[in-house]
Design a protein around this motif. Structure first.
Motif, PDB file in Angstrom:
ATOM      1  N   THR A  11      -7.277  -1.266  57.085  1.00 50.30           N
ATOM      2  CA  THR A  11      -8.404  -2.141  56.763  1.00 50.30           C
ATOM      3  C   THR A  11      -8.699  -2.055  55.274  1.00 50.30           C
ATOM      4  N   TYR A  12      -8.864  -3.221  54.654  1.00 51.54           N
ATOM      5  CA  TYR A  12      -9.173  -3.324  53.229  1.00 51.54           C
ATOM      6  C   TYR A  12     -10.464  -4.092  53.034  1.00 51.54           C
ATOM      7  N   GLU A  13     -11.124  -3.851  51.900  1.00 47.80           N
ATOM      8  CA  GLU A  13     -12.299  -4.613  51.500  1.00 47.80           C
ATOM      9  C   GLU A  13     -12.061  -5.156  50.103  1.00 47.80           C
ATOM     10  N   THR A  14     -12.286  -6.458  49.939  1.00 50.01           N
ATOM     11  CA  THR A  14     -12.039  -7.127  48.671  1.00 50.01           C
ATOM     12  C   THR A  14     -13.244  -7.981  48.308  1.00 50.01           C
ATOM     13  N   PRO A  15     -13.751  -7.882  47.061  1.00 46.43           N
ATOM     14  CA  PRO A  15     -14.842  -8.766  46.656  1.00 46.43           C
ATOM     15  C   PRO A  15     -14.310 -10.170  46.400  1.00 46.43           C
ATOM     16  N   ILE A  16     -15.078 -11.156  46.848  1.00 43.93           N
ATOM     17  CA  ILE A  16     -14.687 -12.556  46.676  1.00 43.93           C
ATOM     18  C   ILE A  16     -15.906 -13.381  46.286  1.00 43.93           C
ATOM     19  N   MET A  17     -15.679 -14.581  45.770  1.00 46.04           N
ATOM     20  CA  MET A  17     -16.752 -15.498  45.424  1.00 46.04           C
ATOM     21  C   MET A  17     -16.902 -16.510  46.555  1.00 46.04           C
ATOM     22  N   VAL A  18     -18.110 -16.576  47.135  1.00 46.59           N
ATOM     23  CA  VAL A  18     -18.349 -17.455  48.277  1.00 46.59           C
ATOM     24  C   VAL A  18     -19.616 -18.271  48.091  1.00 46.59           C
ATOM     25  N   GLU A  19     -19.722 -19.299  48.907  1.00 53.42           N
ATOM     26  CA  GLU A  19     -20.950 -20.081  49.040  1.00 53.42           C
ATOM     27  C   GLU A  19     -21.095 -20.419  50.510  1.00 53.42           C
ATOM     28  N   SER A  20     -22.300 -20.279  51.008  1.00 49.45           N
ATOM     29  CA  SER A  20     -22.571 -20.553  52.414  1.00 49.45           C
ATOM     30  C   SER A  20     -22.889 -22.033  52.599  1.00 49.45           C
ATOM     31  N   ARG A  21     -22.379 -22.589  53.702  1.00 50.53           N
ATOM     32  CA  ARG A  21     -22.690 -23.972  54.068  1.00 50.53           C
ATOM     33  C   ARG A  21     -22.842 -23.996  55.581  1.00 50.53           C
ATOM     34  N   GLY A  22     -24.096 -23.784  56.026  1.00 52.67           N
ATOM     35  CA  GLY A  22     -24.346 -23.743  57.463  1.00 52.67           C
ATOM     36  C   GLY A  22     -23.639 -22.561  58.085  1.00 52.67           C
ATOM     37  N   LYS A  23     -22.810 -22.842  59.087  1.00 58.61           N
ATOM     38  CA  LYS A  23     -22.065 -21.780  59.771  1.00 58.61           C
ATOM     39  C   LYS A  23     -20.677 -21.573  59.183  1.00 58.61           C
ATOM     40  N   GLU A  24     -20.483 -22.095  57.989  1.00 57.89           N
ATOM     41  CA  GLU A  24     -19.209 -21.936  57.293  1.00 57.89           C
ATOM     42  C   GLU A  24     -19.435 -21.256  55.950  1.00 57.89           C
TER      43      GLU A  24
ATOM     44  N   ALA B 214      -3.853 -12.745  60.517  1.00 60.78           N
ATOM     45  CA  ALA B 214      -4.713 -12.260  61.603  1.00 60.78           C
ATOM     46  C   ALA B 214      -5.549 -13.373  62.225  1.00 60.78           C
ATOM     47  N   GLU B 215      -5.705 -14.466  61.472  1.00 60.49           N
ATOM     48  CA  GLU B 215      -6.552 -15.599  61.883  1.00 60.49           C
ATOM     49  C   GLU B 215      -8.011 -15.199  62.081  1.00 60.49           C
ATOM     50  N   GLN B 216      -8.401 -14.073  61.487  1.00 57.70           N
ATOM     51  CA  GLN B 216      -9.796 -13.642  61.539  1.00 57.70           C
ATOM     52  C   GLN B 216     -10.014 -12.478  60.588  1.00 57.70           C
ATOM     53  N   GLY B 217     -11.263 -12.148  60.379  1.00 59.66           N
ATOM     54  CA  GLY B 217     -11.649 -11.023  59.545  1.00 59.66           C
ATOM     55  C   GLY B 217     -13.156 -10.917  59.606  1.00 59.66           C
ATOM     56  N   SER B 218     -13.722 -10.215  58.664  1.00 66.33           N
ATOM     57  CA  SER B 218     -15.178 -10.173  58.586  1.00 66.33           C
ATOM     58  C   SER B 218     -15.596 -10.308  57.137  1.00 66.33           C
ATOM     59  N   LEU B 219     -16.846 -10.700  56.961  1.00 64.04           N
ATOM     60  CA  LEU B 219     -17.382 -10.976  55.640  1.00 64.04           C
ATOM     61  C   LEU B 219     -18.761 -10.355  55.563  1.00 64.04           C
ATOM     62  N   ILE B 220     -19.013  -9.590  54.515  1.00 64.74           N
ATOM     63  CA  ILE B 220     -20.343  -9.043  54.276  1.00 64.74           C
ATOM     64  C   ILE B 220     -20.968  -9.891  53.182  1.00 64.74           C
ATOM     65  N   TRP B 221     -22.097 -10.492  53.507  1.00 66.72           N
ATOM     66  CA  TRP B 221     -22.772 -11.377  52.550  1.00 66.72           C
ATOM     67  C   TRP B 221     -24.266 -11.291  52.760  1.00 66.72           C
TER      68      TRP B 221
ATOM     69  N   TYR C 207     -20.508 -10.918  59.021  1.00 72.60           N
ATOM     70  CA  TYR C 207     -20.120 -12.105  59.769  1.00 72.60           C
ATOM     71  C   TYR C 207     -18.682 -11.954  60.243  1.00 72.60           C
ATOM     72  N   THR C 208     -18.407 -12.426  61.430  1.00 70.59           N
ATOM     73  CA  THR C 208     -17.028 -12.582  61.871  1.00 70.59           C
ATOM     74  C   THR C 208     -16.573 -13.928  61.340  1.00 70.59           C
ATOM     75  N   ILE C 209     -15.408 -13.955  60.725  1.00 77.68           N
ATOM     76  CA  ILE C 209     -14.891 -15.220  60.208  1.00 77.68           C
ATOM     77  C   ILE C 209     -13.573 -15.538  60.886  1.00 77.68           C
TER      78      ILE C 209
ATOM     79  N   SER D  70     -17.997 -19.066  60.764  1.00 75.44           N
ATOM     80  CA  SER D  70     -18.536 -17.704  60.870  1.00 75.44           C
ATOM     81  C   SER D  70     -19.586 -17.593  61.954  1.00 75.44           C
ATOM     82  N   SER D  71     -19.826 -16.359  62.343  1.00 76.72           N
ATOM     83  CA  SER D  71     -20.939 -16.039  63.224  1.00 76.72           C
ATOM     84  C   SER D  71     -21.454 -14.656  62.835  1.00 76.72           C
ATOM     85  N   VAL D  72     -22.788 -14.472  62.890  1.00 75.03           N
ATOM     86  CA  VAL D  72     -23.389 -13.199  62.499  1.00 75.03           C
ATOM     87  C   VAL D  72     -23.074 -12.163  63.560  1.00 75.03           C
ATOM     88  N   VAL D  73     -22.643 -11.008  63.109  1.00 80.23           N
ATOM     89  CA  VAL D  73     -22.349  -9.912  64.022  1.00 80.23           C
ATOM     90  C   VAL D  73     -23.491  -8.903  64.019  1.00 80.23           C
TER      91      VAL D  73
END
Length: 133
Positions: free
Chosen positions: A42-55, A75-82, A87-89, A125-128
């Motif tokens: 498992t790795y963690e990488t910082p990324i630049m994001v913007e939220s748009r509803g459930k995406e 993997a067709e999935q991962g998680s995002l901390i924001w 969030y499960t993505i 995404s969905s909040v975990v």
């Protein structure tokens, strides 16, 4: 050659610094958690994001050949901390760069233009749970 050096510096040094605040404060940085395609680690990488509803819209600042993105595709999935939540993505989908860039606030949009970022993705995404500190 210069972009590879900058990418190496960011991966080895700057990302460690950004990980300290990414995902928790009110900014455009999040942390993507992904599992290595070959290593299973498992790795963690910082990324630049913007939220748009459930995406989430994610800027591929170094293009589509970075490890974290290829790991998410595999993997067709991962998680995002924001902003303090995890969030499960789902599977990432490419997005039109002009449409995606327009979703970012003006300061980030300007930075993305200056960096000539051309690749963006969106993920459902969905909040975990609240993110751990």
């Amino acid at each position: 050659m210069f972009p590879n050096r900058l990418r190496y510096f960011n991966k080895r040094f700057l990302n460690r610094f950004i990980l300290k605040f990414a995902g928790y404060s009110r900014n455009s940085f999040a942390v993507v958690r992904h599992v290595g395609r070959r290593s299973g680690k498992t790795y963690e990488t910082p990324i630049m994001v913007e939220s748009r509803g459930k995406e989430f819209i994610i800027a591929l600042t170094y293009g589509p050949h970075v490890d974290w993105y290829r790991n998410l595709l595999a993997a067709e999935q991962g998680s995002l901390i924001w902003q303090g939540k995890t969030y499960t993505i789902g599977k990432p989908e490419p997005m039109n760069s002009d449409v995606a860039r327009a979703e970012f606030p003006l300061p980030q949009r300007t930075i993305l233009r200056l960096l000539k970022v051309q690749h963006f993705i969106r993920v459902a995404s969905s909040v975990v749970e609240p993110a751990r500190t």
